[in-house]
Design an enzyme around this catalytic site. Sequence first.
Site, PDB file in Angstrom:
ATOM      1  N   CYS A 292     120.673 -76.677  70.162  1.00 40.79           N
ATOM      2  CA  CYS A 292     122.019 -76.094  70.262  1.00 40.79           C
ATOM      3  C   CYS A 292     122.302 -75.878  71.744  1.00 40.79           C
ATOM      4  O   CYS A 292     121.550 -75.182  72.426  1.00 40.79           O
ATOM      5  CB  CYS A 292     122.085 -74.772  69.510  1.00 40.79           C
ATOM      6  SG  CYS A 292     123.609 -73.842  69.809  1.00 40.79           S
TER       7      CYS A 292
ATOM      8  N   TYR B 239     128.273 -44.482  72.675  1.00 39.29           N
ATOM      9  CA  TYR B 239     127.800 -45.766  72.126  1.00 39.29           C
ATOM     10  C   TYR B 239     126.785 -46.407  73.090  1.00 39.29           C
ATOM     11  O   TYR B 239     126.910 -47.560  73.466  1.00 39.29           O
ATOM     12  CB  TYR B 239     128.962 -46.735  71.895  1.00 39.29           C
ATOM     13  CG  TYR B 239     130.120 -46.187  71.103  1.00 39.29           C
ATOM     14  CD1 TYR B 239     130.057 -46.117  69.712  1.00 39.29           C
ATOM     15  CD2 TYR B 239     131.288 -45.759  71.726  1.00 39.29           C
ATOM     16  CE1 TYR B 239     131.133 -45.626  68.977  1.00 39.29           C
ATOM     17  CE2 TYR B 239     132.361 -45.270  71.001  1.00 39.29           C
ATOM     18  CZ  TYR B 239     132.273 -45.201  69.630  1.00 39.29           C
ATOM     19  OH  TYR B 239     133.343 -44.717  68.896  1.00 39.29           O
TER      20      TYR B 239
ATOM     21  N   CYS C 126     134.594 -55.321  73.327  1.00 37.64           N
ATOM     22  CA  CYS C 126     134.286 -56.664  72.819  1.00 37.64           C
ATOM     23  C   CYS C 126     135.392 -57.160  71.897  1.00 37.64           C
ATOM     24  O   CYS C 126     135.258 -58.211  71.273  1.00 37.64           O
ATOM     25  CB  CYS C 126     132.940 -56.671  72.103  1.00 37.64           C
ATOM     26  SG  CYS C 126     132.856 -55.569  70.681  1.00 37.64           S
TER      27      CYS C 126
END
Length: 465
Positions: free
Chosen positions: A165, A318, A414
Amino acid sequence: MKRIAPITKNEYIEEAHFEDLTHDGNGVTKVDGFPIFVPDALPGETGRVKVVKVGKGFGFGRLVERHSDSPFRQEPPCPIYSECGGCQIQHMTYEGQLQVKEKNVRDVLERIGKLRDLPVNPVLGMEEPWRYRNKAQVPVGLQDGRLVAGFYQKRSHEIIDMDHCIIQYEKNDEVIQKVKDLCADLGIQPYNEQSHKGVLRHIMTRTAFTTGEVMVVIVTRTKALPHKEELIKGLTQSISGLKSIVHNVNGKRTNVIMGDDTRVLWGEEVIHDSIGDVKFAISARSFYQVNPEQTKVLYDQALAYADLQGEETVIDAYCGIGTISLFLAQKAKKVYGVEIVPQAIEDARKNAALNGMDNVEFEAGPAEVVIPAWYEKGIKADVLVVDPPRKGCDEALLNTILSMKPKKVVYVSCNPATLARDLKILEAGGYRTKEVQPVDMFPQTMHCEAVARIEWEGDPHVSDD
């Protein structure tokens, strides 16, 4: 009033003009304002489209013939790109990818966040946008009587067998192939989703870019791992840099890759890597960014926006295994990190010790509960950093930020859509978003990270929507 679609299934759009890309890389054309999503079409192109599905608010089409090409169109370098669901935009040059990602971030901030005059910088991309992923995890199955492993075909759970890949680090390709071949030779039965039988579900590998250390994780349905000793011997003899072999058991009918039961079969529990000058111990369950080169770019940007002078108290919501916290601790007087996953907090504390940093403290629990408790103890942040999951910040955390009023908030996102939503709430509460810097962490895909610099001004902003 219910909207009636201006087009029907099996109808043709003779001259479709593509103006945008969706989050999964489909071209967007419109018929009387009604969007049709079409795979393998790029902005600026035209073509003939057959409508294959019509929903309430949008439809899907198939590109029958392309009449004009985008200047950013290229031949995808991956031989299985048309089948594999791992990438979405290999048919677009990297220059084009960066442009479309910048536009997407800008558009979503305007549409959802109502932030029309916000400076959005050009995306920070990679010099070499291939072979960047340090972690590979592939499902295993049986096809024509042989063991296969690879990514799922687009919009299906059919495995596309592969031996390499081109967005994975080359070492990961080598390791996956050796694990696959060895399991096939030993007759370890692949898992069958339909029957919920078989043994081997997933193969996962991590390679640390700075140290070259390798971890292999074998995920099975069963607690017993057949031919365990032969497997360990074969892997240790054939994989250079191997430091850890881990067995994870996932006996549930689920799409979640890993189960709760994790044990080390051979070697160490962790491998070690560095981002800049900060070292990290990474376990099988650790969340660790998959693109280390761009992670440093992302964290350097967060550090620049925090603009620490050495006397600040910083809270990192977080915080995960402490990646951003430890970057901030290099410049701050004190950093407090909070994360809901207890195992991540254990890892964060170990990483702080690994780096000899004693100006950082970590606590497990929901940020919206822990941070107010800190506030009551007199711990007040000069700078608050958030790096939430794709769903964005919890509403209670946003209210906590508005109550605490730190001078600066640095938001590492994100998902530009939830970033825009959360910025709108913070702006309404008296903050101003000064600048947004997109960072390309995932070349060849539509994903884009962004860092926002937010400052307290105390003047609530009322949007005009």
